[in-house]
Design an enzyme around this catalytic site. Sequence first.
Site, mmCIF file in Angstrom:
data_model
loop_
_atom_site.group_PDB
_atom_site.id
_atom_site.type_symbol
_atom_site.label_atom_id
_atom_site.label_comp_id
_atom_site.label_asym_id
_atom_site.label_seq_id
_atom_site.Cartn_x
_atom_site.Cartn_y
_atom_site.Cartn_z
ATOM 1 N N ASN A 10 0.847 -1.194 0.000
ATOM 2 C CA ASN A 10 0.000 0.000 0.000
ATOM 3 C C ASN A 10 0.892 1.257 0.000
ATOM 4 O OD1 ASN A 10 -1.450 2.248 1.009
ATOM 5 N ND2 ASN A 10 -3.007 0.913 1.870
ATOM 6 N N GLU A 36 -1.503 -13.803 1.247
ATOM 7 C CA GLU A 36 -2.939 -13.929 1.442
ATOM 8 C C GLU A 36 -3.275 -13.664 2.906
ATOM 9 O OE1 GLU A 36 -6.532 -16.974 0.472
ATOM 10 O OE2 GLU A 36 -4.482 -17.660 0.084
ATOM 11 N N ASP A 65 -1.409 -4.649 9.825
ATOM 12 C CA ASP A 65 -2.727 -4.917 9.294
ATOM 13 C C ASP A 65 -3.656 -3.974 10.029
ATOM 14 O OD1 ASP A 65 -4.131 -6.647 7.376
ATOM 15 O OD2 ASP A 65 -5.353 -7.142 9.117
ATOM 16 N N PHE A 143 -4.676 8.554 2.682
ATOM 17 C CA PHE A 143 -5.144 7.527 1.758
ATOM 18 C C PHE A 143 -6.393 6.872 2.354
ATOM 19 C CE2 PHE A 143 -3.977 3.596 3.989
ATOM 20 C CZ PHE A 143 -3.068 4.064 4.919
ATOM 21 N N TYR A 145 -9.677 5.758 3.826
ATOM 22 C CA TYR A 145 -10.871 6.409 4.363
ATOM 23 C C TYR A 145 -10.553 7.781 4.980
ATOM 24 C CZ TYR A 145 -12.749 1.648 3.943
ATOM 25 O OH TYR A 145 -13.143 0.413 3.470
ATOM 26 N N ASP A 146 -9.315 8.243 4.883
ATOM 27 C CA ASP A 146 -8.912 9.494 5.547
ATOM 28 C C ASP A 146 -9.817 10.701 5.254
ATOM 29 O OD1 ASP A 146 -6.861 8.399 6.973
ATOM 30 O OD2 ASP A 146 -5.271 9.008 5.595
ATOM 31 N N LYS A 166 -0.385 13.781 10.685
ATOM 32 C CA LYS A 166 -1.170 12.530 10.811
ATOM 33 C C LYS A 166 -0.439 11.553 11.743
ATOM 34 C CE LYS A 166 -3.173 8.620 8.375
ATOM 35 N NZ LYS A 166 -3.381 7.864 7.147
ATOM 36 N N HIS A 171 -3.372 6.018 14.382
ATOM 37 C CA HIS A 171 -3.140 4.659 14.868
ATOM 38 C C HIS A 171 -1.746 4.171 14.458
ATOM 39 C CE1 HIS A 171 -4.794 4.906 10.927
ATOM 40 N NE2 HIS A 171 -4.691 3.633 10.646
ATOM 41 N N ARG A 172 -1.348 4.461 13.198
ATOM 42 C CA ARG A 172 -0.050 3.976 12.713
ATOM 43 C C ARG A 172 1.101 4.715 13.397
ATOM 44 N NH1 ARG A 172 -1.519 4.096 8.219
ATOM 45 N NH2 ARG A 172 -2.425 2.035 8.214
HETATM 46 P P1 ITT Z 1 -0.964 -4.290 2.712
HETATM 47 O O1 ITT Z 1 -1.766 -5.479 3.197
HETATM 48 O O2 ITT Z 1 -0.132 -4.601 1.540
HETATM 49 O O3 ITT Z 1 -0.222 -3.611 3.824
HETATM 50 P P2 ITT Z 1 -3.579 -3.094 2.451
HETATM 51 O O4 ITT Z 1 -4.077 -1.770 1.974
HETATM 52 O O5 ITT Z 1 -4.284 -4.321 1.898
HETATM 53 O O6 ITT Z 1 -2.018 -3.178 2.168
HETATM 54 P P3 ITT Z 1 -4.631 -3.779 5.029
HETATM 55 O O7 ITT Z 1 -4.945 -5.170 4.625
HETATM 56 O O8 ITT Z 1 -4.006 -3.544 6.375
HETATM 57 O O9 ITT Z 1 -3.621 -3.109 4.003
HETATM 58 O O10 ITT Z 1 -5.942 -2.914 4.870
HETATM 59 C C1 ITT Z 1 -6.034 -1.718 5.506
HETATM 60 C C2 ITT Z 1 -7.128 -0.878 4.871
HETATM 61 O O11 ITT Z 1 -7.735 -0.101 5.915
HETATM 62 C C3 ITT Z 1 -6.536 0.114 3.880
HETATM 63 O O12 ITT Z 1 -6.513 -0.394 2.571
HETATM 64 C C4 ITT Z 1 -7.478 1.303 4.049
HETATM 65 O O13 ITT Z 1 -8.648 1.100 3.284
HETATM 66 C C5 ITT Z 1 -7.837 1.228 5.531
HETATM 67 N N1 ITT Z 1 -6.861 2.020 6.328
HETATM 68 C C6 ITT Z 1 -5.890 1.551 7.166
HETATM 69 N N2 ITT Z 1 -5.172 2.556 7.684
HETATM 70 C C7 ITT Z 1 -5.687 3.678 7.168
HETATM 71 C C8 ITT Z 1 -5.369 5.041 7.303
HETATM 72 O O14 ITT Z 1 -4.340 5.450 8.042
HETATM 73 N N3 ITT Z 1 -6.098 5.922 6.631
HETATM 74 C C9 ITT Z 1 -7.121 5.534 5.856
HETATM 75 N N4 ITT Z 1 -7.488 4.270 5.637
HETATM 76 C C10 ITT Z 1 -6.773 3.335 6.307
#
Ligand code: ITT
Length: 189
Positions: A10, A36, A65, A143, A145-146, A166, A171-172
Amino acid sequence: MSTLILATGNPGKVRELREFLTGWDILPKPEGLEIEETGATFLENARLKALTVAQATGHWAVGDDSGLEVFALDGQPGLYSARWGQSDQERLQKLLLALTDTQDRRARFITSMVLASPQEILVEVEGICDGKILLAPRGTGGFGYDPVFYYPPLGLTLAELTIAQKQQVSHRGQALRRLLPTLQTLATL
Ligand code: ITT
């Protein structure tokens, strides 16, 4: 400089992790390595990502995740936040539609973040960010839902913040700060 692999595909996460992890030689996840997400929890999936990438590359790897839990939707989209639609735009519209006429807009972002060596999991941390879902998107940063995630203490959506801002509240950012002591120790090895 020590090498650390970001176990994510991502680009939004990559930008945020890179901003924080200065002083490291940061490398992306190997191309073509798809993981997966078979875990039943954020933590199980984060372990899977970090360990798979660390083993595939022979370096330390950090993976997270994460997802959005909406109170009025019984915690959805949660673990399936990335799989709720084909694109950020589609997922966002689906969320707004699901909350039409809903007064309770409370939501939270959660992340489980794991640091692994090729042999084992080294640290597991979590971060949570509480907020509310707006009626319409605001802002162009971040990115996922921000743009609809309103952070009350600042009166802004996460998409209206710079990456550094941010990180202060997200959370991150919280999870990364919890990982920092171990990262600092590893960097000196
Ligand atoms: P990787 O598994 O490759 O890391 P991913 O996008 O599939 O990429 P996740 O499985 O952890 O990652 O899914 C997290 C989703 O949650 C992400 O795609 C966003 O839609 C949402 N999300 C997570 N953190 C976010 C943030 O900081 N801001 C906005 N949306 C977020």
